[in-house]
Design a protein around this motif. Structure first.
Motif, short mmCIF file in Angstrom:
data_model
loop_
_atom_site.label_atom_id
_atom_site.label_comp_id
_atom_site.label_asym_id
_atom_site.label_seq_id
_atom_site.Cartn_x
_atom_site.Cartn_y
_atom_site.Cartn_z
N ILE A 46 0.81 -1.22 0.00
CA ILE A 46 0.00 0.00 0.00
C ILE A 46 0.84 1.27 0.00
O ILE A 46 0.68 2.13 -0.87
CB ILE A 46 -0.96 0.00 1.21
N VAL A 47 1.74 1.40 0.98
CA VAL A 47 2.52 2.63 1.12
C VAL A 47 3.39 2.93 -0.10
O VAL A 47 3.50 4.09 -0.50
CB VAL A 47 3.37 2.59 2.41
N PRO A 48 4.04 1.94 -0.74
CA PRO A 48 4.82 2.25 -1.95
C PRO A 48 3.99 2.83 -3.09
O PRO A 48 4.55 3.48 -3.98
CB PRO A 48 5.41 0.88 -2.34
N MET A 49 2.68 2.60 -3.08
CA MET A 49 1.82 3.19 -4.10
C MET A 49 1.39 4.61 -3.73
O MET A 49 0.74 5.29 -4.52
CB MET A 49 0.60 2.31 -4.33
N ILE A 50 1.74 5.03 -2.50
CA ILE A 50 1.40 6.39 -2.05
C ILE A 50 2.62 7.29 -2.07
O ILE A 50 2.57 8.42 -2.57
CB ILE A 50 0.80 6.34 -0.63
N ASP A 52 6.98 7.76 -2.78
CA ASP A 52 8.16 7.29 -3.49
C ASP A 52 9.05 6.50 -2.54
O ASP A 52 9.39 6.98 -1.45
CB ASP A 52 8.93 8.50 -4.05
N THR A 53 9.40 5.27 -2.91
CA THR A 53 10.18 4.41 -2.02
C THR A 53 11.57 4.95 -1.72
O THR A 53 12.23 4.47 -0.79
CB THR A 53 10.31 3.00 -2.62
N GLY A 54 12.01 5.92 -2.48
CA GLY A 54 13.30 6.52 -2.21
C GLY A 54 13.20 7.84 -1.48
O GLY A 54 14.22 8.48 -1.18
N GLY A 55 11.98 8.24 -1.17
CA GLY A 55 11.76 9.54 -0.56
C GLY A 55 11.74 9.51 0.96
O GLY A 55 11.75 8.45 1.60
N VAL A 56 11.68 10.71 1.53
CA VAL A 56 11.72 10.87 2.99
C VAL A 56 10.44 10.33 3.63
O VAL A 56 10.49 9.70 4.69
CB VAL A 56 11.89 12.36 3.36
N TYR A 58 8.49 7.88 2.74
CA TYR A 58 8.48 6.42 2.82
C TYR A 58 9.35 5.94 3.97
O TYR A 58 8.99 5.02 4.71
CB TYR A 58 8.95 5.83 1.50
N LYS A 59 10.50 6.57 4.12
CA LYS A 59 11.40 6.21 5.23
C LYS A 59 10.77 6.55 6.57
O LYS A 59 10.90 5.81 7.55
CB LYS A 59 12.74 6.91 5.06
N LEU A 60 10.08 7.70 6.62
CA LEU A 60 9.40 8.09 7.84
C LEU A 60 8.28 7.10 8.17
O LEU A 60 8.06 6.75 9.35
CB LEU A 60 8.82 9.49 7.69
N ALA A 61 7.60 6.63 7.14
CA ALA A 61 6.53 5.64 7.34
C ALA A 61 7.09 4.36 7.94
O ALA A 61 6.47 3.74 8.82
CB ALA A 61 5.83 5.35 6.01
N TRP A 62 8.27 3.97 7.51
CA TRP A 62 8.92 2.78 8.06
C TRP A 62 9.28 2.97 9.53
O TRP A 62 9.09 2.07 10.35
CB TRP A 62 10.19 2.44 7.27
N LEU A 63 9.78 4.16 9.87
CA LEU A 63 10.13 4.44 11.27
C LEU A 63 8.90 4.37 12.16
O LEU A 63 8.94 3.78 13.25
CB LEU A 63 10.78 5.83 11.37
N VAL A 64 7.80 4.97 11.70
CA VAL A 64 6.57 4.94 12.47
C VAL A 64 6.06 3.51 12.61
O VAL A 64 5.63 3.09 13.70
CB VAL A 64 5.50 5.83 11.81
N ALA A 65 6.11 2.74 11.54
CA ALA A 65 5.63 1.36 11.56
C ALA A 65 6.44 0.50 12.52
O ALA A 65 5.89 -0.27 13.31
CB ALA A 65 5.68 0.77 10.15
N VAL A 66 7.76 0.64 12.48
CA VAL A 66 8.63 -0.14 13.37
C VAL A 66 8.39 0.25 14.82
O VAL A 66 8.35 -0.61 15.72
CB VAL A 66 10.11 0.05 12.99
N PHE A 67 8.23 1.55 15.07
CA PHE A 67 7.98 2.04 16.43
C PHE A 67 6.67 1.46 16.98
O PHE A 67 6.62 1.02 18.14
CB PHE A 67 7.92 3.57 16.42
N ILE A 68 5.64 1.44 16.17
CA ILE A 68 4.34 0.91 16.61
C ILE A 68 4.41 -0.59 16.85
O ILE A 68 3.94 -1.09 17.88
CB ILE A 68 3.25 1.25 15.58
N VAL A 69 5.03 -1.32 15.93
CA VAL A 69 5.15 -2.78 16.08
C VAL A 69 5.97 -3.12 17.32
O VAL A 69 5.64 -4.04 18.08
CB VAL A 69 5.76 -3.41 14.82
N TYR A 70 7.05 -2.37 17.53
CA TYR A 70 7.89 -2.58 18.72
C TYR A 70 7.07 -2.43 20.00
O TYR A 70 7.18 -3.24 20.93
CB TYR A 70 9.06 -1.59 18.71
N ASN A 71 6.23 -1.41 20.06
CA ASN A 71 5.44 -1.18 21.26
C ASN A 71 4.27 -2.15 21.39
O ASN A 71 3.89 -2.51 22.51
CB ASN A 71 4.94 0.27 21.29
#
Length: 294
Positions: A46-50, A52-56, A58-71
């Protein structure tokens, strides 16, 4: 939701051992598999279609996702590993002081006196300090010592499923090609002639199945949070929500559940936040009851 809770309680009361052996692995497995599934779908589909996978973003989305999964997983594990039974108290605190004995009550199952607000769980086969309820998703009772972890566990579940649902809505709004794969588009299109509908395909089936599962997961998590709001607001429990005699005000109530670090416990389950007492002493809101209940 109520039907599921009543049904689970009914089966658990009749077959406690079998219920634990069946419900705990299935429920914990559901959380683990569901977390991995939604993380993979969102971040690789989903997110790669919203963004750019090389953009900021997308990277921020990964950080948020990892933070939520960790918690989600960290608080889930911490809730399970934190003993909140009466037996977790030091030996000298497992029996009341003579002046406090009248405040304790007798447990017919354990055949001993237990502190106020403690009661027996047939699934855990022990008395739990300020027992709130037995949670099958963390495979343990939620009580005085581990309520903090349970609360943030469901908060992060709700946040994660909400963001996943929001990404679907955003994709629907900005991606004209993917919009045609959502059932919502075909329902609205049935009442207009703006665009022709596309033939249903495998992508249509998957994208709508994921969306429905996501909506259900968010709703279920949100309901669990809603059930816990009175608990913190009134310093009560899931089964005694009308009992507000221990309500000391929102700030003090929150500290009773979360400990000295308060809202900072939101950041990580590893943050140390000592509770104000051991779960045997409870002050009431009545002016005449200034002595701690033990």
């Amino acid at each position: 939701m109520c039907f599921i809770m009543v049904g689970c309680k009914y089966v658990a009361d009749i077959y406690p051992v079998q219920f634990v052996k069946t419900a705990h692995p299935l429920s914990v497995g559901l959380v683990l598999v569901g977390t991995a599934f939604f993380l993979s779908v969102e971040m690789f589909l989903i997110v790669p279609m919203i963004f750019d996978t090389g953009g900021v973003m997308y990277k921020l989305a990964w950080l948020v996702a990892v933070f939520i999964v960790y918690n989600v997983l960290g608080n889930m594990l911490a809730c399970y590993r934190t003993d909140t039974s009466v037996a977790s108290l030091p030996r000298d605190r497992q029996v009341p002081e003579p002046e406090e004995e009248h405040l304790w009550h007798h447990c017919d199952y354990c055949q001993t006196l237990v502190p106020p607000r403690s009661w027996h769980c047939r699934l855990c086969n022990c008395c739990i300090l300020r027992r709130d309820h037995h949670c099958i998703f963390t495979a343990t009772c939620v009580g005085h010592n581990n309520y903090r972890y349970f609360f943030w566990f469901i908060i992060y579940l709700t946040a994660g499923t909400f963001l996943a649902l929001a990404s679907h809505v955003l994709l629907f709004l900005i991606n004209k090609e993917m919009r045609r794969h959502y059932m919502l588009f075909h329902i609205t299109n049935a009442f207009s002639f703006v665009e022709p509908t596309r033939k249903f395909d495998l992508t249509f089936v998957w994208i709508n199945l994921i969306f429905v599962l996501n909506a259900y997961a968010f709703t279920f998590s949100l309901v669990m949070v809603a059930y816990q709001i009175p608990t913190i607001y009134l310093n009560t429990t899931f089964y005694t929500q009308r009992d507000s005699q221990y309500n000391r005000g929102l700030r003090e109530n929150f500290g009773t559940f979360m400990g000295s670090r308060g809202v900072w416990t939101f950041l990580s389950p590893t943050i140390r936040s000592p509770l104000p007492h051991d779960g045997t002493q409870w002050e009431t809101r009545k002016p005449s009851a200034t002595i701690c209940e033990c």
